[in-house]
Design an enzyme around this catalytic site. Structure first.
Site, PDB file in Angstrom:
ATOM      1  N   GLU A 199      -2.455   0.968  -3.719  1.00  0.00           N
ATOM      2  CA  GLU A 199      -3.683   1.814  -3.529  1.00  0.00           C
ATOM      3  C   GLU A 199      -4.014   2.462  -4.746  1.00  0.00           C
ATOM      4  O   GLU A 199      -2.715   3.548  -5.040  1.00  0.00           O
ATOM      5  CB  GLU A 199      -3.559   2.418  -2.479  1.00  0.00           C
ATOM      6  CG  GLU A 199      -4.812   3.578  -2.140  1.00  0.00           C
ATOM      7  CD  GLU A 199      -6.108   2.954  -2.557  1.00  0.00           C
ATOM      8  OE1 GLU A 199      -6.786   3.533  -3.264  1.00  0.00           O
ATOM      9  OE2 GLU A 199      -6.506   2.124  -1.862  1.00  0.00           O
TER      10      GLU A 199
ATOM     11  N   ASP B 102      -8.648  -5.620  -0.650  1.00  0.00           N
ATOM     12  CA  ASP B 102      -9.468  -4.866   0.187  1.00  0.00           C
ATOM     13  C   ASP B 102     -10.082  -3.903  -0.731  1.00  0.00           C
ATOM     14  O   ASP B 102      -9.392  -2.632  -0.691  1.00  0.00           O
ATOM     15  CB  ASP B 102      -8.405  -4.369   1.172  1.00  0.00           C
ATOM     16  CG  ASP B 102      -9.131  -3.737   2.203  1.00  0.00           C
ATOM     17  OD1 ASP B 102     -10.313  -3.160   2.206  1.00  0.00           O
ATOM     18  OD2 ASP B 102      -8.386  -2.971   2.954  1.00  0.00           O
TER      19      ASP B 102
ATOM     20  N   GLN C  96     -12.917   9.368  -7.370  1.00  0.00           N
ATOM     21  CA  GLN C  96     -14.240   8.996  -6.463  1.00  0.00           C
ATOM     22  C   GLN C  96     -14.359  10.206  -5.580  1.00  0.00           C
ATOM     23  O   GLN C  96     -13.516  11.179  -5.533  1.00  0.00           O
ATOM     24  CB  GLN C  96     -14.290   7.945  -5.414  1.00  0.00           C
ATOM     25  CG  GLN C  96     -13.124   7.806  -4.613  1.00  0.00           C
ATOM     26  CD  GLN C  96     -12.606   6.446  -4.123  1.00  0.00           C
ATOM     27  OE1 GLN C  96     -13.375   5.417  -4.213  1.00  0.00           O
ATOM     28  NE2 GLN C  96     -11.495   6.201  -3.831  1.00  0.00           N
TER      29      GLN C  96
END
Length: 468
Positions: free
Chosen positions: A270, A320, A195
């Site tokens: 993550e 999350d 991203q």
């Protein structure tokens, strides 16, 4: 036409002995521009201000609206003039308008600069004269004072000019958008394998993390999200010892989870290390726990980690994630939730962000129905939080219980009140906990719709209730 710039078709000014019009309006269409440049509002603003300098006039104001990845609009107000641009990245196209007063200002250096900076392959131009003097009466300065002339008015404008920069970040990822005024300064920018990651300074909410043009969190508003996703399950589970965080690269969820001293193992997975890097550098109030030895940080694929995890290995799983687009899309599938169910202990709890019933109603219903299919109707609850930096402000988490844990029946109000006070929480307390599970009637109807959809899908039917 040449790609290097805009040709100069203006008349020979040395032969122009008399001004013909009050101003000139030049319209330019740039084609074949660099898509990445057209997306970047801060870059476009910079080249427009540089172009304005080449017109040799005073900048009064600059307003920019950036809508990544679609394009941006920038308007530079000049003394008695203006310069504006609108970009469309999908067409590799930009439209520029330049209005200048008098014959003494030369526009083509500015337009050449814009063409070069946007890497335009070709262009077209048209020029209009505005306010033909032959059609206007003589200037009348009556009532403006004896010493007022056109020249003194220009000098007063310059003296009073206080260049104002007005930059708006527009999030337009769905049917409802949001706009936040920012300084326009890019504190961090990196395009990772997953991203585009940026950090901006906002006027109202402090520094903001923005991924692919979508606001992830802001310093002044992040507490509602991170305190609720962590403390609602941790203060209702009967005996939590092991917590798994999927995503959460900004560090806010880990920070809140680490407040619970009884936890024996905290794992965070993550996928994008650049998010952590950005927040360590510019959002340290969130990313303050990455050096804590109690946190086991893994840079990797959360889907793969859950799929390979042992049965009943975690008491609480917190997802999350970003919205169900881009790298976070795969976290909203039946298969992923089924693996989460398997990995949870018998009284385990899964909490995920479940979108906004106001601004993403169809996504809300679809996601909620998936939870029900895996955990059962009686084991899924929805609780809300508010944040002004998300479209619609009214957002939700879903609380999915594998066993007997319940988000309200298991709440120890005195314990929650004391916990909130001891840690100086800004959003969560026992009253907010209870109130979060109270929803307006239209949201209750959407939850009912999700329940009906889950039942129909489990029966093998294809029941579309979105038209209701």
């Amino acid at each position: 036409m040449e790609a290097s710039g805009v040709k100069n078709p203006q008349p020979n000014l040395e032969q122009s002995h008399k001004q013909e019009a009050l101003g000139r309006l030049i319209l330019v269409e740039f084609h074949g521009c660099d898509k990445e440049k057209l997306m970047d509002g801060t870059f476009v603003e910079e080249i427009m201000l540089d172009a304005a300098k080449k017109v040799d006039t005073t900048v009064v104001n600059c307003i920019t609206h950036s809508s990544y990845p679609f394009g941006c609009t920038c308007v530079v107000a000049l003394q008695e003039s203006h310069l504006s641009i609108r970009t469309w990245s999908c067409y590799r196209y930009a439209a520029v308008d330049l209005y200048i007063c008098g014959d003494g200002v030369e526009p083509w250096d500015a337009l050449n600069h814009i063409s070069k900076q946007l890497s335009s392959l070709n262009y077209s131009t048209v020029e209009f004269k505005r306010g033909m003097l032959s059609l206007l009466p003589p200037p009348d300065y009556t009532g403006l004072g004896d010493s007022v002339t056109e020249e003194t008015l220009k000098q007063e404008i310059v003296a009073k000019s206080n260049y104002k920069r007005d930059f708006w970040l527009n999030e337009l990822s769905g049917p409802v958008g949001t706009s936040v005024r920012i300084t326009g300064n890019v504190l961090y920018r990196k395009i990772s394998p997953f991203q585009r990651i940026e950090v901006f300074e906002s006027k109202q909410f402090g520094k903001m993390l923005v991924n692919d043009g979508i606001i992830m969190c802001a310093e002044a508003t992040e507490h509602s999200y991170h305190e609720m996703i962590a403390h609602v399950p941790l203060l209702t589970h009967p005996d939590p010892k092991r917590v798994l965080i999927i995503g959460g690269g900004d560090g806010g969820t880990a920070r809140e989870v680490l407040r619970h001293e009884q936890l024996e193992r905290i794992v965070q997975v993550e996928i994008d290390a650049a998010v952590i890097e950005a927040c360590k550098l510019h959002l340290p109030s969130l990313a303050c726990s990455y050096d804590n030895p109690r946190l086991e940080l893994i840079i990797g694929d959360g889907i793969k980690y859950v799929k390979e995890a042992s049965d009943e290995s975690f008491d609480i799983i917190l997802v999350d994630s970003t919205d169900p687009i881009g790298p976070g899309a795969i976290l909203f599938t039946d298969e992923f939730y089924e693996h989460c169910y398997r990995v949870l202990t018998k009284d385990g709890v899964l909490v995920t962000q479940s979108e906004s019933p106001s601004s993403a109603s169809e996504q809300f219903v679809e996601i909620y129905s998936r939870y029900i299919k895996v955990f059962g109707k009686e084991k899924v609850s929805c609780f809300k939080y508010y944040t002004p930096t998300y479209p619609g402000e009214y957002f939700t988490f879903s609380y999915c219980s594998k066993g007997r844990t319940q988000p309200l029946n298991n709440l120890d109000k005195e314990k929650s009140e004391a916990f909130s006070a001891i840690h100086g929480l800004q959003y969560y307390d026992e009253e907010t906990h209870e109130a979060a599970f109270v929803h307006p009637k239209y949201v209750k109807e959407m939850i009912k719709e999700a329940e009906e959809r889950a039942i129909a899908e489990k029966r093998g039917e294809s029941k579309d209730l979105s038209a209701k």
